[in-house]
Design an enzyme around this catalytic site. Structure first.
Site, mmCIF file in Angstrom:
data_model
loop_
_atom_site.group_PDB
_atom_site.id
_atom_site.type_symbol
_atom_site.label_atom_id
_atom_site.label_comp_id
_atom_site.label_asym_id
_atom_site.label_seq_id
_atom_site.Cartn_x
_atom_site.Cartn_y
_atom_site.Cartn_z
ATOM 1 C CD GLU A 123 41.869 -50.163 -29.554
ATOM 2 O OE1 GLU A 123 41.914 -49.942 -30.784
ATOM 3 O OE2 GLU A 123 41.703 -49.245 -28.724
ATOM 4 C CE1 TYR A 211 38.529 -43.099 -28.824
ATOM 5 C CE2 TYR A 211 39.148 -40.805 -29.141
ATOM 6 C CZ TYR A 211 39.444 -42.149 -29.229
ATOM 7 O OH TYR A 211 40.660 -42.538 -29.722
#
Length: 486
Positions: A123, A211
């Site tokens: 994040e 991803y």
């Protein structure tokens, strides 16, 4: 709220928020609840319910600033001012969300230090890749997730070393190939540029291809430069050029070739078998994967132990004495258990000896480890440990810890067991999760006769259930929600 400034007018009971930078709408988020906070660094604090705050402080105090500093050394100044974290209840339907200034993250992840590290650093990486520069369409989500995953691994390499990064990458790539085997190599969602056309559910774009295949392409680009530090320099220039805007893949690739004119002269974008266009639009696995040999000191013991448990004839004494799982890293243990899952169903002698050796040890470990052991239990119809599945699902309300078990229960012989647990726990689940589990329960095998599984304890003989449930193959591969942050 995901805002750079906030005020509270106590007399009016009004909170006011202000975001001074342009952000895409999906990054506007607000949380309300019984939340208190504590500073964990010069520009970071954690918000959590009172019962969780001490744990959150102990896990993160001091180290978030270390991660931010490492990221800044690679990709330039952190532009959002504060980096705060709010821990949400276990029913929050995703692992984490990179809302600017205030990362949302599920409290369940506090159980596992290593997964907490990876998820928060991921994040943090989004502060540059996704938040500062955003993918213009959901068809190219890899521009956010692939770059953030690459940046996350550069940060972990700087702060925890290459071996740890390679171990985590090996674990994720294993999961990618598992998902590929399940979906098929020609599935359109395995493209990096997925077209939102009939038959493609936008929700399915939140998958490991976005991803990990995205990461592999970015890693490949970094290898073309010869030195990852040269690629870091390019990414700093890319952020500066496109900051506070949305981009498409061609923007990234044109910038890359213009930054490295010598590569443009070599026509690297058209190299046979590794064409940029093929990376973006071909289905299937990545065209190239990273060299993970720097992680061999951590991955080799996993491979050795797995081989000992799966080589016939089984020498359980040698297998049990070859490694002490209590001294392993979490990612080593989950990699070992995932490979046992891939090989399930296992011979009954193997699963019985595995349980004798490891079941009690695994009980005291974190949820990422326990869920994998419980999936092995379910896929192998190992009834002596089935009571642990019930106990786990009664206490875990997170999507990532419930969906995999319900999928496996409904694929095998234990659908009635799954129905019973769901009816007991459904009111504790997030509505979206409840709907997903209902869909799982409504598919697959026809409902089986009710089974009195409440009686299954450590002392319950395996025959209690074996007499009541017919055998069924348990070889299907579950589409596990591998702990993927947003």
């Amino acid at each position: 709220m995901s805002a750079t400034q906030s005020t509270y007018l106590e007399e009016e009971g009004v909170y006011q928020f202000y975001m001074e930078y342009p952000v895409p709408a999906y990054l506007v988020a607000l949380v309300a609840g019984d939340l208190i906070h504590a500073d964990i660094g010069p520009r970071s604090r954690v918000w959590a319910e009172p019962c969780l705050l001490p744990t959150a402080i102990s896990k993160l105090s001091g180290i978030v600033e270390r991660w931010l500093t490492a990221a800044e050394s690679l990709y330039g100044p952190y532009i959002w001012g504060r980096y705060d974290i709010v821990f949400l209840p276990p029913s929050f339907p995703i692992v984490a969300m990179e809302n600017p200034c205030l990362t949302f993250i599920i409290s369940s992840i506090l159980e596992s230090d290593e997964f907490l590290i990876i998820d928060v650093i991921h994040e943090v990486a989004h502060s540059w890749f996704g938040n500062a520069v955003t993918n213009a369409t959901w068809e190219e989500m890899w521009l956010s997730e692939g770059l953030a995953t690459y940046a996350q691994r550069r940060i972990t390499t700087e702060t925890y070393g290459a071996a740890f990064t390679c171990l985590e990458t090996a674990f994720r790539l294993d999961a990618l190939h598992r998902q590929m085997k399940l979906l098929g190599e020609d599935n359109p969602v395995s493209k990096l540029q997925v077209k939102l056309e009939p038959g493609v559910n936008p929700s399915n774009l939140m998958n490991l291809f976005t991803y990990e295949k995205g990461y592999c392409f970015v890693y490949y680009l970094s290898q073309l430069c010869g030195d990852p530090r040269h690629f870091d320099s390019f990414l700093r220039a890319y952020i500066e050029k496109y900051k506070f805007t949305s981009v498409v893949a061609q923007d990234l690739l044109d910038s890359f070739l213009n930054f490295f004119p010598e590569l443009k002269e070599q026509c690297v974008e058209s190299k046979a078998g590794l064409e940029f266009e093929r990376w973006l639009n071909a289905t299937g696995p990545p065209l190239a994967e990273p060299d993970l040999s720097q992680g061999s000191s951590l991955t080799r013991p996993v491979e050795t132990l797995f081989k000992l448990w799966t080589t016939e004839p089984l020498d359980s004494v040698a297998a049990a004495s070859s490694a002490d799982l209590t001294k392993w890293r979490t990612f080593q243990t989950v990699l070992f258990l995932d490979r046992l899952l891939d090989g399930s169903p296992l011979p009954h002698e193997v699963i019985k000896k595995l349980s004798e050796c490891y079941s009690s040890q695994l009980d005291s470990m974190n949820a990422e480890i326990r869920i994998r052991w419980l999936q092995i239990v379910v896929r192998n119809d190992y009834y002596p440990d089935l009571y642990k599945v019930r106990r786990f699902l009664e206490n875990q309300m997170s999507r990532m810890y419930t969906i995999p078990l319900y999928e496996d229960l409904c694929t095998g012989t234990l659908k009635s067991f799954a129905l019973e647990i769901f009816y007991q726990t459904q009111n504790q689940l997030h509505p979206n999760l409840r709907k997903t589990i209902q869909q799982i329960l409504s598919q697959g095998l026809n409902p089986l006769p009710a089974i009195d599984t409440t009686a299954v304890t450590t002392d319950t003989p395996a025959m209690v259930l074996e007499d009541k449930v017919s055998e069924a193959t348990n070889g299907a591969i579950s589409l596990r929600d591998v702990n993927v942050s947003a």
